[in-house]
Design an enzyme around this catalytic site. Structure first.
Site, PDB file in Angstrom:
ATOM      1  N   CYS A  13      -8.939  36.067  17.862  1.00  0.00           N
ATOM      2  CA  CYS A  13      -8.728  34.491  18.019  1.00  0.00           C
ATOM      3  C   CYS A  13      -7.774  34.079  19.241  1.00  0.00           C
ATOM      4  CB  CYS A  13      -7.849  34.000  16.859  1.00  0.00           C
ATOM      5  SG  CYS A  13      -8.941  34.450  15.309  1.00  0.00           S
ATOM      6  N   CYS A  23      14.317  26.356   9.024  1.00  0.00           N
ATOM      7  CA  CYS A  23      15.112  27.613   9.079  1.00  0.00           C
ATOM      8  C   CYS A  23      15.973  27.539   7.867  1.00  0.00           C
ATOM      9  CB  CYS A  23      15.852  27.749  10.295  1.00  0.00           C
ATOM     10  SG  CYS A  23      14.389  27.742  11.611  1.00  0.00           S
ATOM     11  N   ASP A  35     -28.820   1.237  19.616  1.00  0.00           N
ATOM     12  CA  ASP A  35     -29.588   1.290  18.513  1.00  0.00           C
ATOM     13  C   ASP A  35     -29.154   0.864  17.389  1.00  0.00           C
ATOM     14  OD1 ASP A  35     -31.808   2.523  17.212  1.00  0.00           O
ATOM     15  OD2 ASP A  35     -30.497   4.268  16.493  1.00  0.00           O
TER      16      ASP A  35
END
Length: 576
Positions: free
Chosen positions: A72, A302, A545
């Site tokens: 990855c 944290c 369209d």
């Protein structure tokens, strides 16, 4: 949701059943002398797991291996990382000893990570042994997996005690999956997720590392997925690790993601978060699943951190972004007692800082690549054909291809001429790019379609919604698909590996127009002007369209390249 273990057991082989029944005795033989708190249902956290800021650490992440069957982009460098020799990694007995030791001190949750934990040959046996710790105070046994080699192992893992599964899914596009992971396996990951849901695992989570210009537009698709699927999709802010080429431009703050989702779905319901949750939980009203945001970079958590990590080579790491590590493996192999190990663990915990540095300081610091820590991994999601078309992948995509057409290297390259024609005969030809050096390329093209008042009002009043769907989103998808197909439309163009296709459309009230801008990037031997132009052209044709029922008196104009970078000729901008 309850797990029907009798059904699972019925499907297991006789050999596996015998293994499950004998696990408790085998675990006791591995480490027979460890004492646990008398009240296993209410474990205490010992002084060794409390830091100087009164944080109780009851969550242990154990990396089982550094190896992974994916590559990855945000996890490790493309060339991989040097792996620790096998004899320096924790053995099964050492893992179990440390797990039992931490549980005896009040750890209630263990997560198995990697690398990819399922590539470890003894993964099922390890889970079976660790599952027995639920009799001694362990409340949750979890695993983070990429899903590639998971599906067939899942029934035995669940039977052994696995109750929580995280599979990171970064894209719905199989091509983009292959580019981001540098491997194939989309269908295997999909099957693993479906299997986890089918088995009724109590907690199935999807982790998505969000990167701007790569997969940030897919948050809408993951939101749609939670409608029918009882999973927790968690979006993770892109974090810096050695080799993943982090930069701030790729970081998408979680608030921006929430805004994008709420634009489509309306206001999200805010759910309650646990005291030590790293995730901010939300839900689309009425949907089965949840959405979560892990804000490590923009809003760290944290102050409530309760996590400790053991790396595959046996180091204790008290902070994901910290460099300080102590080798528990060496201590074990030197014959240290449990009491001596606890003193070492306690000393490491006491050195934990109040919080990690800011995101820009983190980016400049050295840290292990993610693959060598055991954090989150990447993967994918099944595609549901009934997802509305306006929720399908949009603006940012990657496409998988190969080479490309390019002009020749002749000495008169700078002289005006036609592209892809022989300078002597005028005949059309595809010019060889074999000797060209790949460079980073980008092109940007714009254009617009002007509509009559009535058509424009319909477009705006109905939020670009017609019988065929959301006009701008459909046009956006059409532009992306067109860029991918440029080599099929333009005869002398070679296919090309596209790193980014970003098609954006918006309404301009002053011009009564739909404006379009397409940006295409690659690392190759030729430019991507044609892809950018094709994307813009087809996107605007799609608007035409979908609006022609309202009026055919529309004008498409101004389609042109306005900027390009890379290549021998260098950067260029239009003067128009």
């Amino acid at each position: 949701m309850l797990i029907n273990t009798s059904v699972l057991r019925a499907g297991l082989s006789s050999a596996l059943k015998r293994s499950l029944y004998s696990t408790q005795a085998a675990t006791a033989r591995l480490i027979p002398d460890l004492a646990y708190p008398e009240d296993a249902e209410n474990p205490v956290v010992s002084k060794h797991l409390i830091d100087n800021f009164d944080r109780h650490h009851n969550y242990l992440r154990i990396s089982l291996t550094e190896r992974c069957n994916l590559r990855c982009t945000y996890c490790m460098p493309e060339e991989g990382v040097p792996l620790t020799p096998d004899d320096q990694l924790l053995r099964k007995e050492e893992i179990l000893r440390l797990a039992r030791l931490f549980v005896s001190q009040g750890v209630t949750k263990i997560r198995l990570t990697g690398g990819e934990p399922t590539v470890r040959p003894d993964i099922i046996e390890l889970v079976q042994h660790l599952g027995q710790l639920k009799q001694h105070g362990l409340q949750s046994l979890a695993m983070t997996s990429n899903g590639i080699a998971l599906k067939r192992k899942l029934p035995a893992l669940v039977e052994g005690g696995l109750d929580t599964l995280n599979v990171s899914l970064d894209t719905l596009d199989p091509h983009l999956f292959q580019i981001m992971t540098r491997r194939k396996g989309f269908d295997k990951v999909t099957g693993a997720i479906d299997e986890a849901v089918r088995l009724g695992m109590p907690h199935v989570k999807i982790n998505t590392v969000v990167m701007r210009g790569v997969n940030d537009q897919e948050v809408l698709n993951f939101a749609a997925y939670t409608k029918e699927n009882p999973v927790n999709v968690r979006f993770i802010e892109y974090m810096p690790f050695d080799g993943n080429k982090w930069n701030r431009d790729k970081l998408v703050p979680f608030k921006e993601l929430i805004d994008r989702i709420e634009t489509i779905y309306g206001r999200l319901d805010k759910l309650g978060d646990g005291m030590n949750d790293t995730t901010k939980h939300y839900q689309v009203p009425g949907y089965q699943g949840k959405l979560g945001f892990i804000t490590s970079m923009t809003e760290h958590f944290c102050g409530t951190c309760n996590r400790l990590r053991i790396t595959a080579d046996g180091n204790i790491k008290v902070c994901l972004f910290g460099n300080a590590e102590v080798s528990l493996r060496n201590m074990i192999r030197q014959g240290k007692t449990d009491e001596e190990l606890l003193e070492i663990i306690g000393a490491a915990v006491k050195k934990k800082k109040k919080q990690h540095a800011g995101m820009f300081e983190l980016a400049s610091k050295k840290n292990r690549p993610m693959i060598l820590i055991g954090v989150v991994k990447n993967r994918n999601i099944s595609f549901k054909p009934n997802v509305p078309i306006h929720l399908l992948p949009s603006a940012s995509m990657m496409q998988y291809n190969s080479a490309r057409c390019y002009s020749s290297d002749s000495k008169d390259d700078q002289a005006p001429r036609l592209t892809h024609t022989d300078p002597n005969t005028g005949e059309a030809r595809m010019v060889s790019v074999t000797e060209k050096v790949p460079t980073k390329r980008e092109a940007k093209a714009i254009g617009r379609i002007i509509l009559p008042d009535q058509a424009y009002k319909l477009l705006k009043q109905n939020h670009v919604q017609t019988l065929k769907g959301n006009v701008l989103t459909v046009a956006q998808i059409a532009g992306i698909q067109a860029a991918k197909a440029t080599s099929n439309l333009i005869p002398l163009c070679h296919p090309l590996l596209l790193g980014l296709i970003d098609v954006r459309l918006w309404l301009d009230d002053d011009k009564k127009s739909v404006e379009c801008e397409s940006t295409v990037q690659t690392s190759g031997k030729t430019g991507v002007e044609m892809e950018a132009l094709t994307a813009t052209s087809v996107a605007l044709l799609t608007v035409y369209d979908m609006c022609k029922a309202a009026s055919k008196d529309m004008v498409i104009e101004g389609i042109r390249v306005i900027e390009k970078t890379g290549g021998k000729s260098g950067p260029w901008k239009s003067n128009l």
